[in-house]
Design a protein around this motif. Structure first.
Motif, PDB file in Angstrom:
ATOM      1  N   MET A  74      -1.294   5.213 -13.309  1.00 27.83           N
ATOM      2  CA  MET A  74      -0.767   4.484 -12.161  1.00 27.83           C
ATOM      3  C   MET A  74      -0.463   3.031 -12.537  1.00 27.83           C
ATOM      4  O   MET A  74       0.515   2.446 -12.083  1.00 27.83           O
ATOM      5  CB  MET A  74      -1.847   4.527 -11.082  1.00 27.83           C
ATOM      6  N   LEU A  75      -1.310   2.456 -13.374  1.00 22.78           N
ATOM      7  CA  LEU A  75      -1.177   1.058 -13.782  1.00 22.78           C
ATOM      8  C   LEU A  75       0.189   0.798 -14.409  1.00 22.78           C
ATOM      9  O   LEU A  75       0.744  -0.291 -14.287  1.00 22.78           O
ATOM     10  CB  LEU A  75      -2.303   0.726 -14.774  1.00 22.78           C
ATOM     11  N   ARG A  76       0.742   1.821 -15.069  1.00 24.64           N
ATOM     12  CA  ARG A  76       2.043   1.661 -15.725  1.00 24.64           C
ATOM     13  C   ARG A  76       3.145   1.414 -14.704  1.00 24.64           C
ATOM     14  O   ARG A  76       4.163   0.825 -15.022  1.00 24.64           O
ATOM     15  CB  ARG A  76       2.384   2.920 -16.531  1.00 24.64           C
ATOM     16  N   SER A  77       2.920   1.860 -13.457  1.00 24.61           N
ATOM     17  CA  SER A  77       3.975   1.729 -12.443  1.00 24.61           C
ATOM     18  C   SER A  77       3.767   0.517 -11.547  1.00 24.61           C
ATOM     19  O   SER A  77       4.585   0.249 -10.677  1.00 24.61           O
ATOM     20  CB  SER A  77       3.998   2.985 -11.572  1.00 24.61           C
ATOM     21  N   ILE A  78       2.648  -0.196 -11.734  1.00 25.20           N
ATOM     22  CA  ILE A  78       2.339  -1.317 -10.842  1.00 25.20           C
ATOM     23  C   ILE A  78       3.199  -2.525 -11.193  1.00 25.20           C
ATOM     24  O   ILE A  78       3.449  -2.802 -12.364  1.00 25.20           O
ATOM     25  CB  ILE A  78       0.836  -1.648 -10.927  1.00 25.20           C
ATOM     26  N   CYS A  79       3.676  -3.228 -10.125  1.00 26.87           N
ATOM     27  CA  CYS A  79       4.543  -4.391 -10.345  1.00 26.87           C
ATOM     28  C   CYS A  79       4.054  -5.567  -9.523  1.00 26.87           C
ATOM     29  O   CYS A  79       3.939  -5.446  -8.319  1.00 26.87           O
ATOM     30  CB  CYS A  79       5.971  -4.036  -9.958  1.00 26.87           C
ATOM     31  N   PRO A  80       3.796  -6.758 -10.084  1.00 23.26           N
ATOM     32  CA  PRO A  80       3.793  -6.930 -11.529  1.00 23.26           C
ATOM     33  C   PRO A  80       2.441  -6.556 -12.109  1.00 23.26           C
ATOM     34  O   PRO A  80       1.411  -6.912 -11.548  1.00 23.26           O
ATOM     35  CB  PRO A  80       4.025  -8.437 -11.687  1.00 23.26           C
ATOM     36  N   ALA A  81       2.447  -5.851 -13.225  1.00 30.14           N
ATOM     37  CA  ALA A  81       1.209  -5.601 -13.956  1.00 30.14           C
ATOM     38  C   ALA A  81       0.951  -6.837 -14.828  1.00 30.14           C
ATOM     39  O   ALA A  81       1.892  -7.564 -15.131  1.00 30.14           O
ATOM     40  CB  ALA A  81       1.350  -4.354 -14.810  1.00 30.14           C
ATOM     41  N   PRO A  82      -0.302  -7.091 -15.201  1.00 31.72           N
ATOM     42  CA  PRO A  82      -0.573  -8.261 -16.042  1.00 31.72           C
ATOM     43  C   PRO A  82       0.298  -8.241 -17.304  1.00 31.72           C
ATOM     44  O   PRO A  82       0.350  -7.243 -18.006  1.00 31.72           O
ATOM     45  CB  PRO A  82      -2.054  -8.110 -16.376  1.00 31.72           C
ATOM     46  N   ALA A  83       1.023  -9.352 -17.529  1.00 33.52           N
ATOM     47  CA  ALA A  83       1.950  -9.418 -18.669  1.00 33.52           C
ATOM     48  C   ALA A  83       1.177  -9.726 -19.947  1.00 33.52           C
ATOM     49  O   ALA A  83       0.345 -10.623 -19.961  1.00 33.52           O
ATOM     50  CB  ALA A  83       2.993 -10.496 -18.413  1.00 33.52           C
ATOM     51  N   PRO A  84       1.443  -8.959 -21.015  1.00 34.92           N
ATOM     52  CA  PRO A  84       0.755  -9.231 -22.289  1.00 34.92           C
ATOM     53  C   PRO A  84       1.444 -10.364 -23.042  1.00 34.92           C
ATOM     54  O   PRO A  84       2.232 -10.133 -23.945  1.00 34.92           O
ATOM     55  CB  PRO A  84       0.881  -7.897 -23.029  1.00 34.92           C
ATOM     56  N   LEU A  85       1.136 -11.607 -22.652  1.00 33.78           N
ATOM     57  CA  LEU A  85       1.808 -12.763 -23.251  1.00 33.78           C
ATOM     58  C   LEU A  85       1.225 -13.098 -24.614  1.00 33.78           C
ATOM     59  O   LEU A  85       0.113 -12.701 -24.951  1.00 33.78           O
ATOM     60  CB  LEU A  85       1.630 -13.989 -22.350  1.00 33.78           C
TER      61      LEU A  85
ATOM     62  N   PHE B 125       0.835  -1.206   0.000  1.00 30.22           N
ATOM     63  CA  PHE B 125       0.000   0.000   0.000  1.00 30.22           C
ATOM     64  C   PHE B 125       0.870   1.256   0.000  1.00 30.22           C
ATOM     65  O   PHE B 125       0.552   2.240  -0.663  1.00 30.22           O
ATOM     66  CB  PHE B 125      -0.949   0.006   1.206  1.00 30.22           C
ATOM     67  N   ALA B 126       1.986   1.201   0.748  1.00 31.19           N
ATOM     68  CA  ALA B 126       2.885   2.352   0.776  1.00 31.19           C
ATOM     69  C   ALA B 126       3.369   2.641  -0.646  1.00 31.19           C
ATOM     70  O   ALA B 126       3.433   3.800  -1.067  1.00 31.19           O
ATOM     71  CB  ALA B 126       4.065   2.065   1.701  1.00 31.19           C
ATOM     72  N   ARG B 127       3.694   1.575  -1.390  1.00 32.99           N
ATOM     73  CA  ARG B 127       4.153   1.736  -2.763  1.00 32.99           C
ATOM     74  C   ARG B 127       3.045   2.366  -3.617  1.00 32.99           C
ATOM     75  O   ARG B 127       3.302   3.270  -4.415  1.00 32.99           O
ATOM     76  CB  ARG B 127       4.572   0.370  -3.320  1.00 32.99           C
ATOM     77  N   LEU B 128       1.794   1.874  -3.426  1.00 33.74           N
ATOM     78  CA  LEU B 128       0.661   2.430  -4.184  1.00 33.74           C
ATOM     79  C   LEU B 128       0.459   3.905  -3.833  1.00 33.74           C
ATOM     80  O   LEU B 128       0.252   4.735  -4.722  1.00 33.74           O
ATOM     81  CB  LEU B 128      -0.624   1.647  -3.890  1.00 33.74           C
ATOM     82  N   HIS B 129       0.533   4.202  -2.533  1.00 34.86           N
ATOM     83  CA  HIS B 129       0.382   5.601  -2.119  1.00 34.86           C
ATOM     84  C   HIS B 129       1.467   6.452  -2.780  1.00 34.86           C
ATOM     85  O   HIS B 129       1.199   7.540  -3.274  1.00 34.86           O
ATOM     86  CB  HIS B 129       0.500   5.733  -0.599  1.00 34.86           C
TER      87      HIS B 129
END
Ligand SMILES: [Zn+2]
Ligand SMILES: [Zn+2]
Length: 427
Positions: free
Chosen positions: A240-251, A137-141
């Motif tokens: 924000m989604l661009r910075s989320i880890c891991p974001a869903p990988a476009p396989l 959550f700290a990372r999200l904030h």
């Protein structure tokens, strides 16, 4: 010892006043006194006078008495209890009882120890999870605050640029006004001294103003406002989604690894089994027995998440495979063979292919399955990507390289013909 004294007094109650032994064939006289049958008969035989009770002296000329069967049984019991054999038996019984209780005590103690360990472990794990969730959550904030700072900075920059431009414009206008003012003074002076000034001088005076201030484009306030409005929360969330880890990988699927029966969409995100083989190049990477295919990307570190649409397929397998799995043979999907997978069979039976298999009971049939691979932790977890409810986690997962793994299973006519799809989250 209360028990001992009770035994003794009972023994005394059951003792014949004549022979001072436990009654033998006890009988009762009408005076309610008891004696051994032999004792009272012998006593009466020896009596010179009328037969009487040796205890209360009441006379019994007819020598009448009653046999006391109840007392007889009681005496027998007391006699038996007094025997050495009986004592030993009782002692053994008590010792056994004691031992059984001590054993049970040890058992309860052991169980209590286990539960106390559970309490410690639970507290420890809850603490770890608490720490981990706070960190996420700290990372999200932080991401959100950075986004806020950047959006506000951009807004401020645009405001500053426009203000500078407007102020510059004001300056230019003021400069022009000053020049004009001087001109006006000059013309006014000339006008007041018309008589003294030569006509030539008046003629040389230009009728047009000597300055011209360039017109600046008007401020487009509407555009300024519009470009910072709209569905702001959604816009920021997408950033924000661009910075989320891991974001869903476009396989995408790796067709070179696919069984010849598998057909792919042009963009390699959908696969279906067609019940007939197509001519394909020979490759050591190709699954030759089962209708399997791998993802085009393999992972050897980090954390990765991807989502697979299974819709209303009636059977499927999906998860993670070690890239060293035997692709030429028909191999059982299990961790020992390098597979960590979930499977559907018979439309409704969900299984984790651990050893042994684990039957899963999802809240609703998942139509989109999320797979989370953590190479550091050595775990593969599955989620119903619809509501992100947890389905199963494999632990002690270990391989050099991990590949996303998929099996459409056979189409069975039209029953299971629906394609399996790799989901791409539009960013
Ligand atoms: Zn007696
Ligand atoms: Zn008596």
């Amino acid at each position: 010892m209360a028990g001992g004294s009770r035994d003794r007094s009972l023994r005394e109650e059951l003792t014949c006043a004549i022979c001072c032994e436990l009654f033998s064939e006890p009988v009762m006289l009408d005076c309610m006194h008891h004696f051994c049958k032999g004792c009272i008969l012998a006593y009466w035989d020896s009596c010179a006078r009328v037969p009487s009770c040796p205890q209360c002296r009441r006379t019994f000329p007819s020598r009448a008495f009653r046999t006391h069967y109840l007392l007889s049984g009681l005496v027998e019991k007391v006699r038996r209890c007094g025997s050495e054999e009986h004592q030993q038996k009782m002692q053994k019984r008590l010792e056994d009882a004691l031992q059984a209780r001590q054993k049970e005590m040890e058992n309860l103690l052991q169980r209590k120890r286990v539960v106390q360990e559970d309490i410690c472990s639970l507290t420890k794990v809850a603490g770890e999870l608490n720490f981990k969730i706070r960190a996420e959550f700290a990372r999200l904030h932080q991401i959100l605050e950075e986004e806020e700072r950047s959006v506000l900075a951009e807004l401020g920059q645009k405001e500053e640029q426009s203000l500078a431009q407007l102020h510059r414009h004001v300056g230019q206008l003021e400069e022009g006004m000053a020049v004009l003012q001087r001109d006006i003074e000059h013309v006014k002076q000339t006008l007041s001294k018309m008589e003294d000034v030569s006509l030539l001088e008046v003629e040389s005076l230009d009728i047009r103003p000597s300055v011209h201030v360039e017109t600046q484009p008007a401020l487009d306030l509407q555009h300024y406002r519009d470009s910072h409005s709209g569905p702001l929360q959604y816009i920021f969330w997408r950033h924000m989604l661009r910075s989320i880890c891991p974001a869903p990988a476009p396989l995408t699927f790796d067709p070179e690894s696919a069984h010849p029966n598998l057909f792919f969409s042009r963009d390699l995100t959908a696969v279906t089994e067609r019940n007939r083989a197509q001519p394909v190049p020979i490759s050591p990477r190709r699954f030759r027995q089962c209708v399997n295919v791998l993802g085009s990307q393999a992972f050897d570190s980090g954390r990765h998440y991807w989502e697979v649409w299974v819709g209303s397929k009636t059977k499927w397998d999906l998860g993670v495979a070690a890239d060293t799995v035997d692709r030429a043979a028909k191999v059982k999907l299990c961790p020992e063979n390098g597979y960590w997978t979930l499977r559907l069979r018979n439309r409704t039976e969900y299984w984790a292919t651990a050893t042994p298999w684990v039957r899963l009971t999802p809240r609703q049939p998942p139509r989109k399955v999320g797979v989370f691979l953590d190479c550091q932790e050595g775990t593969v977890s599955f989620f119903d990507a619809g509501d992100m409810s947890h389905l199963f986690t494999f632990h002690q997962v270990s391989a050099k390289r991990y590949c996303p793994f998929f099996s459409t299973c056979f189409s069975d006519g039209r029953d299971n013909v629906e394609p399996m799809r790799l989901c791409h989250l539009a960013l």
